[in-house]
Design an enzyme around this catalytic site. Sequence first.
Site, PDB file in Angstrom:
ATOM      1  N   ARG A 254      32.951  42.389  37.003  1.00 61.29           N
ATOM      2  CA  ARG A 254      34.368  42.776  36.982  1.00 61.29           C
ATOM      3  C   ARG A 254      35.086  42.371  35.690  1.00 61.29           C
ATOM      4  O   ARG A 254      36.277  42.071  35.714  1.00 61.29           O
ATOM      5  CB  ARG A 254      35.120  42.201  38.197  1.00 61.29           C
ATOM      6  CG  ARG A 254      34.593  42.667  39.531  1.00 61.29           C
ATOM      7  CD  ARG A 254      34.669  44.179  39.707  1.00 61.29           C
ATOM      8  NE  ARG A 254      34.046  44.566  40.955  1.00 61.29           N
ATOM      9  CZ  ARG A 254      32.747  44.870  41.079  1.00 61.29           C
ATOM     10  NH1 ARG A 254      31.973  44.880  40.019  1.00 61.29           N
ATOM     11  NH2 ARG A 254      32.253  45.193  42.238  1.00 61.29           N
TER      12      ARG A 254
ATOM     13  N   SER B 244      40.866  45.525  45.752  1.00 62.98           N
ATOM     14  CA  SER B 244      40.427  44.172  46.097  1.00 62.98           C
ATOM     15  C   SER B 244      41.131  43.189  45.171  1.00 62.98           C
ATOM     16  O   SER B 244      40.928  43.217  43.963  1.00 62.98           O
ATOM     17  CB  SER B 244      38.910  44.054  45.959  1.00 62.98           C
ATOM     18  OG  SER B 244      38.257  44.888  46.889  1.00 62.98           O
TER      19      SER B 244
ATOM     20  N   GLU C 179      41.784  39.665  40.611  1.00 63.17           N
ATOM     21  CA  GLU C 179      41.181  40.713  39.787  1.00 63.17           C
ATOM     22  C   GLU C 179      42.206  41.474  38.951  1.00 63.17           C
ATOM     23  O   GLU C 179      41.898  41.900  37.842  1.00 63.17           O
ATOM     24  CB  GLU C 179      40.412  41.692  40.694  1.00 63.17           C
ATOM     25  CG  GLU C 179      39.581  42.700  39.949  1.00 63.17           C
ATOM     26  CD  GLU C 179      38.646  43.465  40.866  1.00 63.17           C
ATOM     27  OE1 GLU C 179      38.393  44.645  40.576  1.00 63.17           O
ATOM     28  OE2 GLU C 179      38.174  42.897  41.865  1.00 63.17           O
TER      29      GLU C 179
END
Length: 388
Positions: A196, A273, A380
């Site tokens: 990520r 998310s 994130e």
Amino acid sequence: MTSADTPGPAEPADPVVRALLDVDGISAAPDATLAELTTLRIGGRPRALLECATAEAVIAAVRELDAAQRPVLVLGGGSNLVVAGGDLDLVVVAVRNQDLQYSDAAGDAAAAGEHLIVRAGAGLNWDDLVADTVERGYGGLECLSGIPGSVGATPVQNVGAYGVEVAQVLHRVRWYDRATGRDEWVTPDALELAYRTSVLKSTDRAVVLEVEFRLTPAGRSEPIRYAELAGRLGVEPGERADAATVRRTVLELRRGKGMVLDDDDNDTWSAGSFFTNPVIRDEVLPEVRNRVAKKLGDGPAGQMPAFAAPGGTKLSAGWLIERAGFGKGYPSSSSPARLSTKHTLALTNRGAATADDVIALARDVRDGVREAFGVELHPEPVWIGCSI
């Protein structure tokens, strides 16, 4: 200033921005707010918002604004942002180039069973690209179906879902290097892709202009590595399946978790998310299991999801959040920001949330998991004008 020099009611006051409106492919979006342009539906009003319809327009806008030392936010689909409210001291450059081109050798590649290349503008909607590749009978992107945002954002954070990451299918990226002023194509190794993240995330180093991906002409998916998806498809982990069937199944799974955008469903008003799955050192894993056992018992401690990963062991953020006491819909139905009622990893805007509401909820969840299990969760999204 004379009356002739006075900006009209719809013209930006900033002279640099006004001059950019003479560039082909650049237009202004008056009175726009980031709340209108982000999937979390939160964000204040920038100095100006420039829509850039071509890669060259993006370069011109960023180059001139950088030279004039104007704060810039390069915006794609707005799917991974938490933006402060109020008046924002920045100019938004909205990347809107949507060109799409498949390699001329598609027929030869299909005959030889080799890969072909698709080139997409950074401003193209990501799921539109996935849908188009699958409809043409090409495999490779199907497990990434339903992810909100634009093509240009996918290599920035190495987007991934259901066992596939962009790093596995990425061929090349065209970027504008803001330090050197170079417009160039680079290979994936230049991005230092990891879980990520990449060299582009949370930095101003470069702006993605176009992206190329490798596809399989035979219409077969990437190997199915995610157990839940393999079970739904009736295949063994590691096997391939029909790309169209995989796409339909992934979209069904995502909708069941509130992870497909729907204007009429507040459960989907999120940044996806919110926390990445934490990776802990292997020697820390026994202590985490001990803390889970003290709180929940030996059974849950033994069943805690844990997977080998670069740098240690990867845990499930969603599992930890729920076991720390943060259930779906937390904290209450009257809260402006709360966890999705379908998926605890999504922090949602119930219609009137502010950045402060989202930050308060994120801190509550992060601190609660740390207190319960000693594991630090990391958000994130990218933060604009605010932070957790």
